[in-house]
Motif scaffolding. Sequence first.
Motif, PDB file in Angstrom:
ATOM      1  N   LYS A 127     -11.374  -0.473  -2.096  1.00 16.98           N
ATOM      2  CA  LYS A 127     -11.216  -1.020  -3.454  1.00 16.98           C
ATOM      3  C   LYS A 127     -11.532  -2.527  -3.443  1.00 16.98           C
ATOM      4  O   LYS A 127     -12.212  -3.047  -4.328  1.00 16.98           O
ATOM      5  CB  LYS A 127      -9.774  -0.774  -3.926  1.00 16.98           C
ATOM      6  CG  LYS A 127      -9.430  -1.338  -5.275  1.00 16.98           C
ATOM      7  CD  LYS A 127      -9.881  -0.424  -6.370  1.00 16.98           C
ATOM      8  CE  LYS A 127      -9.664  -1.052  -7.748  1.00 16.98           C
ATOM      9  NZ  LYS A 127     -10.109  -0.158  -8.826  1.00 16.98           N
ATOM     10  N   ILE A 128     -11.055  -3.218  -2.426  1.00 18.44           N
ATOM     11  CA  ILE A 128     -11.273  -4.664  -2.311  1.00 18.44           C
ATOM     12  C   ILE A 128     -12.765  -4.966  -2.122  1.00 18.44           C
ATOM     13  O   ILE A 128     -13.298  -5.916  -2.700  1.00 18.44           O
ATOM     14  CB  ILE A 128     -10.420  -5.233  -1.145  1.00 18.44           C
ATOM     15  CG1 ILE A 128      -8.935  -5.111  -1.478  1.00 18.44           C
ATOM     16  CG2 ILE A 128     -10.787  -6.670  -0.825  1.00 18.44           C
ATOM     17  CD1 ILE A 128      -8.009  -5.195  -0.273  1.00 18.44           C
ATOM     18  N   VAL A 142      -5.247  -5.527  -8.358  1.00 19.88           N
ATOM     19  CA  VAL A 142      -6.626  -5.722  -8.834  1.00 19.88           C
ATOM     20  C   VAL A 142      -6.668  -5.736 -10.371  1.00 19.88           C
ATOM     21  O   VAL A 142      -7.372  -6.558 -10.972  1.00 19.88           O
ATOM     22  CB  VAL A 142      -7.570  -4.651  -8.241  1.00 19.88           C
ATOM     23  CG1 VAL A 142      -8.921  -4.641  -8.952  1.00 19.88           C
ATOM     24  CG2 VAL A 142      -7.775  -4.893  -6.738  1.00 19.88           C
ATOM     25  N   LYS A 152     -15.203  -3.410  -3.350  1.00 18.58           N
ATOM     26  CA  LYS A 152     -15.870  -3.302  -4.657  1.00 18.58           C
ATOM     27  C   LYS A 152     -15.478  -4.445  -5.586  1.00 18.58           C
ATOM     28  O   LYS A 152     -16.227  -4.813  -6.488  1.00 18.58           O
ATOM     29  CB  LYS A 152     -15.488  -1.969  -5.325  1.00 18.58           C
ATOM     30  CG  LYS A 152     -16.274  -0.784  -4.782  1.00 18.58           C
ATOM     31  CD  LYS A 152     -16.022   0.470  -5.599  1.00 18.58           C
ATOM     32  CE  LYS A 152     -14.795   1.192  -5.081  1.00 18.58           C
ATOM     33  NZ  LYS A 152     -14.428   2.387  -5.857  1.00 18.58           N
ATOM     34  N   THR A 153     -14.287  -4.994  -5.368  1.00 14.17           N
ATOM     35  CA  THR A 153     -13.756  -6.011  -6.282  1.00 14.17           C
ATOM     36  C   THR A 153     -14.247  -7.422  -5.945  1.00 14.17           C
ATOM     37  O   THR A 153     -14.463  -8.237  -6.847  1.00 14.17           O
ATOM     38  CB  THR A 153     -12.208  -5.983  -6.237  1.00 14.17           C
ATOM     39  OG1 THR A 153     -11.784  -4.653  -6.552  1.00 14.17           O
ATOM     40  CG2 THR A 153     -11.608  -6.942  -7.234  1.00 14.17           C
ATOM     41  N   ARG A 183     -15.986 -10.770   1.642  1.00 16.58           N
ATOM     42  CA  ARG A 183     -16.574  -9.441   1.397  1.00 16.58           C
ATOM     43  C   ARG A 183     -17.215  -8.913   2.683  1.00 16.58           C
ATOM     44  O   ARG A 183     -17.062  -7.757   3.041  1.00 16.58           O
ATOM     45  CB  ARG A 183     -17.605  -9.494   0.268  1.00 16.58           C
ATOM     46  CG  ARG A 183     -17.924  -8.137  -0.346  1.00 16.58           C
ATOM     47  CD  ARG A 183     -19.277  -8.128  -1.039  1.00 16.58           C
ATOM     48  NE  ARG A 183     -20.342  -8.324  -0.058  1.00 16.58           N
ATOM     49  CZ  ARG A 183     -20.877  -7.346   0.674  1.00 16.58           C
ATOM     50  NH1 ARG A 183     -20.473  -6.099   0.513  1.00 16.58           N
ATOM     51  NH2 ARG A 183     -21.808  -7.620   1.557  1.00 16.58           N
ATOM     52  N   LYS A 242     -17.178  -8.968  -7.850  1.00 18.48           N
ATOM     53  CA  LYS A 242     -16.809  -9.338  -9.231  1.00 18.48           C
ATOM     54  C   LYS A 242     -16.091 -10.680  -9.240  1.00 18.48           C
ATOM     55  O   LYS A 242     -16.288 -11.519 -10.123  1.00 18.48           O
ATOM     56  CB  LYS A 242     -15.866  -8.288  -9.844  1.00 18.48           C
ATOM     57  CG  LYS A 242     -16.501  -6.928 -10.061  1.00 18.48           C
ATOM     58  CD  LYS A 242     -15.488  -5.966 -10.704  1.00 18.48           C
ATOM     59  CE  LYS A 242     -15.847  -4.528 -10.377  1.00 18.48           C
ATOM     60  NZ  LYS A 242     -14.747  -3.590 -10.693  1.00 18.48           N
ATOM     61  N   MET A 243     -15.248 -10.898  -8.230  1.00 18.29           N
ATOM     62  CA  MET A 243     -14.515 -12.158  -8.163  1.00 18.29           C
ATOM     63  C   MET A 243     -15.464 -13.304  -7.827  1.00 18.29           C
ATOM     64  O   MET A 243     -15.339 -14.401  -8.371  1.00 18.29           O
ATOM     65  CB  MET A 243     -13.385 -12.053  -7.143  1.00 18.29           C
ATOM     66  CG  MET A 243     -12.357 -11.032  -7.604  1.00 18.29           C
ATOM     67  SD  MET A 243     -10.997 -10.811  -6.470  1.00 18.29           S
ATOM     68  CE  MET A 243     -10.060 -12.319  -6.772  1.00 18.29           C
ATOM     69  N   GLU A 303      -8.152  -8.634 -12.831  1.00 21.37           N
ATOM     70  CA  GLU A 303      -9.144  -8.436 -13.897  1.00 21.37           C
ATOM     71  C   GLU A 303      -8.640  -9.010 -15.218  1.00 21.37           C
ATOM     72  O   GLU A 303      -9.416  -9.556 -16.010  1.00 21.37           O
ATOM     73  CB  GLU A 303      -9.483  -6.945 -14.024  1.00 21.37           C
ATOM     74  CG  GLU A 303     -10.490  -6.533 -12.951  1.00 21.37           C
ATOM     75  CD  GLU A 303     -10.608  -5.027 -12.722  1.00 21.37           C
ATOM     76  OE1 GLU A 303      -9.895  -4.257 -13.410  1.00 21.37           O
ATOM     77  OE2 GLU A 303     -11.407  -4.639 -11.851  1.00 21.37           O
ATOM     78  N   GLU A 355      -4.215  -1.061  -6.746  1.00 16.31           N
ATOM     79  CA  GLU A 355      -4.719  -0.844  -8.109  1.00 16.31           C
ATOM     80  C   GLU A 355      -4.064  -1.841  -9.071  1.00 16.31           C
ATOM     81  O   GLU A 355      -4.729  -2.437  -9.911  1.00 16.31           O
ATOM     82  CB  GLU A 355      -4.440   0.590  -8.579  1.00 16.31           C
ATOM     83  CG  GLU A 355      -5.255   1.675  -7.866  1.00 16.31           C
ATOM     84  CD  GLU A 355      -6.739   1.679  -8.242  1.00 16.31           C
ATOM     85  OE1 GLU A 355      -7.113   1.070  -9.270  1.00 16.31           O
ATOM     86  OE2 GLU A 355      -7.519   2.268  -7.477  1.00 16.31           O
TER      87      GLU A 355
END
Length: 165
Positions: free
Chosen positions: A24-25, A82, A27-28, A49, A31-32, A86, A79
């Motif tokens: 999950k991280i 994150v 993928k996140t 990353r 975005k960050m 967002e 979840e």
Amino acid sequence: MAKEKTLEDLFHDTLKDIYYAERKILKTLPKMARAAQSDSLKAAFEKHREETEGHIERLQQVFELLGKRPQGKTCDAIEGIVAEGEEIIDEFKGTAALDAGLISSAQAVEHYEMTRYGTLKRWATELGLNDAATLFDATLKEETKTDSDLTKLADASVNQRAKAA
Ligand SMILES: [Fe+2]
């Protein structure tokens, strides 16, 4: 009577939890990085990353050591962390405070990971899985370093800028 569960079951469940969280991280973080305003914060997210890819590989090695297939188990904690991140991106977009908010949510992620790897390392040692303990320790050191690098960035400029606007 319920089947007896042991430290080994806890260990395997927690391994699946952090495996889900790391993916999950992964993928996140892009975005960050895109959301970050300062170049040094963007670079910090991009660097982490890349490290996260290594964390996922190490977890796959641990599954292999156990003779199990790599498998995630939904981690509600990550979840939630994150989702809060967002929310910060939405609510602080275009403001001077955005980067300070991004650092705060990235540090929440790091601290979650640090608790998981700290626990897994101790349990691995307890279970005689010394190679797994070494792998967890390597990742734990990188998470800890990332956390302290983020603190340095916040102290060096990001918090001041967020305050001054
Ligand atoms: Fe990680």
